[in-house]
Structure formats: C-alpha cells, structure tokens
Design an enzyme around this catalytic site. Structure first.
Site, PDB file in Angstrom:
ATOM      1  N   GLU A 449       0.833  -1.189   0.000  1.00 29.82           N
ATOM      2  CA  GLU A 449       0.000   0.000   0.000  1.00 29.82           C
ATOM      3  C   GLU A 449       0.880   1.256   0.000  1.00 29.82           C
ATOM      4  O   GLU A 449       1.719   1.427   0.881  1.00 29.82           O
ATOM      5  CB  GLU A 449      -0.866  -0.040   1.265  1.00 29.82           C
ATOM      6  CG  GLU A 449      -1.657   1.219   1.513  1.00 29.82           C
ATOM      7  CD  GLU A 449      -2.259   1.240   2.927  1.00 29.82           C
ATOM      8  OE1 GLU A 449      -1.941   0.354   3.737  1.00 29.82           O
ATOM      9  OE2 GLU A 449      -3.033   2.158   3.195  1.00 29.82           O
ATOM     10  N   ASP A 522      -1.194  -1.158   5.910  1.00 30.61           N
ATOM     11  CA  ASP A 522      -1.178  -0.667   7.291  1.00 30.61           C
ATOM     12  C   ASP A 522      -2.217  -1.366   8.151  1.00 30.61           C
ATOM     13  O   ASP A 522      -3.200  -1.899   7.655  1.00 30.61           O
ATOM     14  CB  ASP A 522      -1.485   0.840   7.298  1.00 30.61           C
ATOM     15  CG  ASP A 522      -0.311   1.636   6.756  1.00 30.61           C
ATOM     16  OD1 ASP A 522       0.806   1.088   6.774  1.00 30.61           O
ATOM     17  OD2 ASP A 522      -0.531   2.784   6.317  1.00 30.61           O
ATOM     18  N   ASP A 524      -4.426  -0.049   9.817  1.00 25.79           N
ATOM     19  CA  ASP A 524      -5.500   0.899  10.133  1.00 25.79           C
ATOM     20  C   ASP A 524      -6.681   0.688   9.186  1.00 25.79           C
ATOM     21  O   ASP A 524      -6.702  -0.259   8.414  1.00 25.79           O
ATOM     22  CB  ASP A 524      -4.973   2.337  10.046  1.00 25.79           C
ATOM     23  CG  ASP A 524      -4.457   2.652   8.640  1.00 25.79           C
ATOM     24  OD1 ASP A 524      -4.661   1.816   7.727  1.00 25.79           O
ATOM     25  OD2 ASP A 524      -3.847   3.709   8.452  1.00 25.79           O
ATOM     26  N   ASP A 526      -7.779   2.306   6.531  1.00 29.59           N
ATOM     27  CA  ASP A 526      -7.485   2.334   5.094  1.00 29.59           C
ATOM     28  C   ASP A 526      -6.804   1.041   4.661  1.00 29.59           C
ATOM     29  O   ASP A 526      -7.107   0.485   3.606  1.00 29.59           O
ATOM     30  CB  ASP A 526      -6.569   3.510   4.750  1.00 29.59           C
ATOM     31  CG  ASP A 526      -7.348   4.811   4.687  1.00 29.59           C
ATOM     32  OD1 ASP A 526      -8.595   4.730   4.687  1.00 29.59           O
ATOM     33  OD2 ASP A 526      -6.712   5.884   4.663  1.00 29.59           O
TER      34      ASP A 526
END
Ligand code: 1YM
Length: 657
Positions: A449, A522, A524, A526
């Site tokens: 990413e 990640d 998180d 996203d």
C-alpha cells in the site's frame, strides 16, 4: 499469536522430510503387508478414515454417527435427531427410529450392536440387505468414531426393550446388557474424542451447525435439534425445513442480500427410485454464481457428472427458450454457459447406490449415468417451468442477455488491452521491482500500500527472491463491477500483469510468476479496506490462488519498544506490555502509524525477513460463508453490512477485514 502461521518453519520441516524419510515412513511398507485387525487399523491410520486428526476430523466423528440417524430418517421411520455438545466436550446423538436390533449376529456370534460399533465390515449395512445412501463411510462410520473415542456409550431401544454397551478406545468396556422394558424406540450414542488421537478435542458449535443445517436442507422434514450445554456456551437451534433444497436456495439467496430476479424457486425432481436427482434454482441480481452439489448428502466441492449435466441442460434450455420467445434472433450467437449462470443460486442433490468419487479429495462425482439423469430431468422440467411461468422466464432470459452483452464488452476491453499488450504475460508493469529468481515456487510478490512504503520495501527486500509492487490509489471494488470494468481497471491491471497468470477465460495457474503473493498494508482502517478489496478481487476472479494457498497477509508490528540501543517490536498490546516489562522501567513504546514510517531495515527485520516475520495464510474454510461475507461487506446494501460488522466485530482482530 495462535493465528499466525510461520510459513518458513513449515517449509523447513517439509524440506527436512524430503531429505531423509522419517522412520515412520519406512515402517509403512511393513505395515502394508501385515494385515491390521479391526479397529487397531483405524487408530494407527486415522487419516485414512476421517481425512485428518485436526479440527475437521474431530467434527467428522459426529457426522458419522449422525449419518446413521439420517439413514434411519431416509427409511421413513425416524423424524427427529438430537445432537448435543455436553459439558465435558463429549457429544450425544439420539434419534427416534427403530433402534438397532438387540439380537445376536449369526456370522460372528456377537451382539448386532457390538458388530456395528467394532467391526469394519465393508459395503452396505448387513441388517436386512438394504443399502446405505447417506454419506460417510458405507456403514463403518460408527466403528470408526468408536475407535477414535476415549469412550463411547450406546443405548438402543428396539421392539420394547432397552440395551446398553460401553466401549473404551474401540474395545468393549462394559458388556452388552439388557436393561429392561421400554416404550421408547431409537438409538442414543455418547462419545468423547480421544486426546491421544486428536490435536484438538474442543467442539465448535458453528462447524456442527453448518453441517446439521445442510443435512436438514437435504432431508426435507427432518428435525435436527442441535444444542450446546457447556457452561457459558449454552445455545440451541432446531433445524427443520419442509421445503428441502428449495428452502436451501432461499436461504442462500437471503444470505447474499441481493434482490431475487423472480419470486418463485424452480424445483425439479426425478422419481423416488434410485438413482434420483433433485435440483432447485433461483436467480438474483448479483454477478456471481452459487452452485452447490451433493451426492448421497455429501458435498461434492469439485462437482462432477451431476454438475456437468446441470450446466449442459441449463445452457440448452435457456437458449431454446430465448429463441422461442424471440429474445435471440436467428443471427444472434447463443448465450454462453457463463451468461446463463450469472446470478444463479442452485442446489443439486443426487442419491444413488455405488457412487464413485474421483480426484484427490474424493469430492468429485464420477458416475456417467448421473449426467444423463440430471440433464434429462432439467431438459424436461425446466422447459415445462418456462412454459408455465413466462413472466419469470422472461426476467431470467433478460438477465442472461445482459450478462452476455457485458461479456462481449469485456471481451472487447480485453482485446483492446491485449492489443496494447497490457495483460500479456510478457509485459510487466512499470512500477514492479522484480526479483532475480525465476522459479516461481521460491519467489514472493509483495503488494504494498502506498508509494512510500513501497520505496522502503524495495530498499529493504532481498531482491534475489522478493518482488515489490506498490499499489497506487484505491483498488476497484469488483463486487459492484462487471467484467468489462475489472479488465480495464487501472488499479488492477498492474496486479494482473505482475502475476502473469491471466484472468477469466485466460486464467492459467501454471503461468503464475510468484509462489507467495503477500498483501502488505497498514494496520488501520485504510489498510483494512485495501486488504478486503484485494481479497474480494482474488476471491471473485482468481479464486484458485486462494484455494491453492498462494495468498498471504503480511503482519507488520504495531509498536517499536526501545530502551537505549535495544530495540524490539511488538505485534499486539500484550506483547508490547511484556517487552516493556522485560526491558525494564525506562523502556518506551512508539506506535507505528503506518508502514511508511519504517525505514527499509526495520521493514525487512520485522515484516519481510523469512526467519523472523509471520505471515497469515488466507484460506477458504467455508466457501458459502465467504461468499456471504463478500456480498455483504462489498455489496451495495448498507443495513446488512452494519449488522455483519456488528456481529463479527469480535473477530475483527483475526480477520482484519
Ligand atoms: C444415533 C445414531 O445409529 N440409528 C440407527 C441405526 C440402525 C438402525 C436404526 C437400523 C437399521 C436397520 C435395521 C437396517 C442400524 N442398524 C444397523 C444394523 N443412530 C443410529 N437406527 N434396523 C435398525 O438398516 O436394516 C446398523 S446401523 F446393522 F443393525 F442393521
């Protein structure tokens, strides 16, 4: 931590096994010549009888006993089966059938009950020369479960009399005994899986629930009452579907949370004589196909002759009907198989004596006469259905025509891109930092990413066998897109190119350029979104990559803990606390906000170095549940998604989707 699979450790073990065959393997030949007697054979090689000694095999023990009860249901005598997980993790299965007869078996001089539970007699049951059509091990299943149980207690009530017998690891532990008169009838079996055999001995209610629900759908009218009475886990469900496989189709479409194209479920069955076939169909407005098939109540995951017959007839009948109503003109091309199956939900169930299974996993039906049986049934009944239900017929044909047009557009898009040679395996995407190794079983592709993390990954990797493809922008949500969009999407094209194995009709796993495809995003929201978008793409368009175990999730650390020059990484809260305690008072923990924050060395050390990293392998344990999860999570209805996330929130740390 339990969820992590250290892939490299596995590989190392495998390699060792190849170098020097273990002593166990050497003994194998001796044992093949020695005739193993009775249940000892089952205890020596449990895998040969129940497939595995992991969690799947554990639950298999229950299925074998339930199969006998279902057999009794199929002979029309029994209508209720209780399945209970007891407080001590033993399981009780009870039916209200005739009960196993209390007599002595003339061949062996042993009580019939003892023969059923201790002898590996082959072929059908030996009660009255009847055969067995329920799935499983041709009537030896009960003995297999007994052999692999620490103990088992059987009670049978037959012709007004009650008898019991108890076994320990397959051996008689308390002799067969007459217990007195009774007005009940049926069999009750309680057993506790043997921890000497099984890696895991704690039953999972949901695994049993799925199988019991499937059995209840496949045997219309039977009541299966599944209960868990373990403290803190109390649950119970009654599974009872008068509509049989038609109810199954309705249930599957409800799970998918999309609109049904036509209101009724198309149901067809041949006569009751064996071999028999039943098919239920209903279309929905999704772009996916859900066809599940069974032979003698066992799932045939790889399909076989019944599915071949189904597909052939579906294509023929829909084309004939489309021409008849003028939806296809004389000069129009036929609808393809894929066109007529877009949005279909179907269940196929056949019953027969002597079913033959092919393939490694024995989950593909091989009997050729079944193809004709299903094909003829559908040619006749589906044509009849369209004649009697022209409104539904028209809606179905319109759906197939829309699919056909989209496929045509997709073909054009693909040809266009092919001409530009975008999807050709020889062209690699500009962003790809490839590796030197060419043997795909040794290589890894990281899908990373963001450009900055991509940069760190490029610098940190071992370029001999690790390739990096940074992902730019949002990945397309394929759940909401037809093929033409997928093939021309700028976020997916580089992935398709890098993998080299093509897509759709051109998919060829042999051409796959990497052994492991590792999604690195990640920890998180996203990152989760990118993970689920990529998994949706692989699940819908390259499912074989998941099935064959090529897709992995990288596990970057959440914290960096340091004291002076000592640096350690923590992958969760508990680890962080443990490390702080270990390093002592002045240790400090920093939370990583994203992969991009890590420098190349850190990324290599924590997440990419095969000797240290942990990877999560993506597996499809239950295709139907996955199908549901993707339809709900990625589809366009909000309320089911909210509910799903709420109900599954506790799994979020495992699944992280
Ligand atoms: C909880 C498990 O095993 N029920 C059960 C088993 C049998 C019968 C009825 C039965 C079958 C037949 C005749 C027959 C079995 N009987 C035999 C054997 N429930 C459970 N319910 N009478 C009763 O098939 O002819 C094996 S299983 F060998 F005795 F026939």
């Amino acid at each position: 931590m339990e969820n992590r699979i250290d892939v490299n450790e596995d590989l190392a073990l495998e390699e060792k096994a190849l170098e020097n065959p273990s002593s166990e393997e050497k003994n194998y030949e001796d044992e093949q010549i020695r005739v193993l007697e009775g249940l000892e054979a089952v205890r020596k090689r449990p895998g040969m009888y129940i497939g595995t000694t992991s969690i799947g095999g554990l639950h298999h023990l229950v299925y074998e006993i339930v199969d006998n009860a279902i057999d009794e249901v199929q002979s029309g005598i029994c209508d209720t089966v209780f399945v209970t997980i007891n407080a001590d993790n033993s399981v009780t299965v009870q039916d209200n059938g005739r009960g196993i007869p209390g007599g002595i078996n003339p061949q062996t001089g042993l009580p019939t009950l003892e023969v059923v539970y201790t002898k590996l007699h082959s072929g059908g049951k030996f009660g009255d020369g009847g055969y067995k059509v329920a799935g499983g091990l041709h009537g030896v299943g009960a003995a297999v479960t007994n052999a692999l149980s620490e103990w088992m207690e059987v009670e049978t009530c037959h012709s007004g009399k009650r008898y019991t017998e108890r076994f320990a690891r397959g051996q008689v532990d308390r002799e067969f005994a007459f217990e007195g008169e009774t007005d009940q009838h049926g069999v009750k079996v309680t057993f506790k899986p043997d921890p000497e055999i099984f890696e895991e001995t704690v039953f999972d209610y949901d695994i049993l629930l799925n199988r019991m629900r499937e059995q209840a759908f496949l045997n219309a009218g039977v009541k299966i009452i599944l209960s868990d009475v373990r403290p803190e886990m109390e649950r119970s469900e009654e599974l009872h579907y008068e509509g049989g496989i038609a109810s199954y189709v309705d249930y599957l479409n409800t799970l998918k949370h999309c609109e049904r194209i036509h209101p009724d479920i198309i149901y067809m069955r041949s006569g009751l004589d064996l071999p028999s076939a039943e098919v239920a169909i209903q279309y929905n407005d999704s772009y996916n196909e859900t066809v599940i098939s069974f032979a003698n109540s066992m799932t045939t995951i790889e399909g076989g002759t019944h599915e071949t017959g189904f597909r052939a007839a579906l294509t023929k009948v829909l084309n004939d009907y489309a021409r008849k109503i003028g939806a296809l003109k004389a000069t129009d091309k036929n609808l393809s198989g894929e066109d007529v199956r877009e949005g279909i939900t179907a269940v196929i169930s056949i019953k027969m004596e002597d079913a033959q299974f092919e393939s490694q996993t024995k989950s593909k039906l091989g009997n050729s006469e079944i193809r004709t049986l299903v094909e003829n049934l559908m040619n006749r009944k589906l044509t009849e259905y369209f004649e009697e239900n022209p409104a539904s017929g028209k809606l179905i044909i319109e759906k197939a025509l829309a699919a056909s047009r989209a496929r045509e557009a997709a073909r054009k898009a693909r040809e266009l891109t092919r001409r530009k040679s975008v999807l050709e395996s020889s062209t690699l995407p500009g962003k790809l930092a490839d590796c030197q190794e060419r043997r795909s079983e040794l290589t890894e592709l990281y899908l990373v990413e963001g450009d900055s993390a991509g940069g760190s990954a490029k610098d940190g990797r071992d370029s001999r066998f690790q390739a990096i493809l940074p992902l730019r922008g949002k990945v397309l949500n394929v759940e909401k897109s037809r093929l033409d969009k997928v093939y021309s999407n700028q976020s997916l094209i580089p992935i398709i190119q890098a993998l080299g194995c093509g897509i759709g009709e051109d998919f060829n796993i042999e051409k796959l350029r990497y052994g492991k495809i590792i999604i690195m995003a990640d920890a998180d929201v996203d990152g989760s979104h990118i993970r689920i978008l990529l998994l949706t793409f692989f699940f819908r368009h390259m499912r074989k990559l998941i099935e064959d175990g090529h897709i992995y999730l990288a596990q970057p650390p959440l914290y960096k803990v340091h004291r002076g020059k000592i640096v350690k990484y923590a992958f969760n809260e508990a680890e962080k606390d443990a490390i702080i305690a270990e390093l002592g008072g002045s240790a400090e923990a920093e939370r990583y906000k994203g992969l991009g924050e890590m420098d190349p060395e850190q990324l290599w050390e924590t997440t990419m170095d095969p000797t240290y990293r942990t990877l999560l392998k993506v597996e499809i344990n239950d295709a139907i549940a996955c199908d549901e999860a993707f339809s709900i999570l990625m589809g366009d209805q909000v309320e089911p998604r909210r509910l799903f996330i709420e109900q599954n929130a506790k799994f979020a740390t495992n699944l992280d989707i």
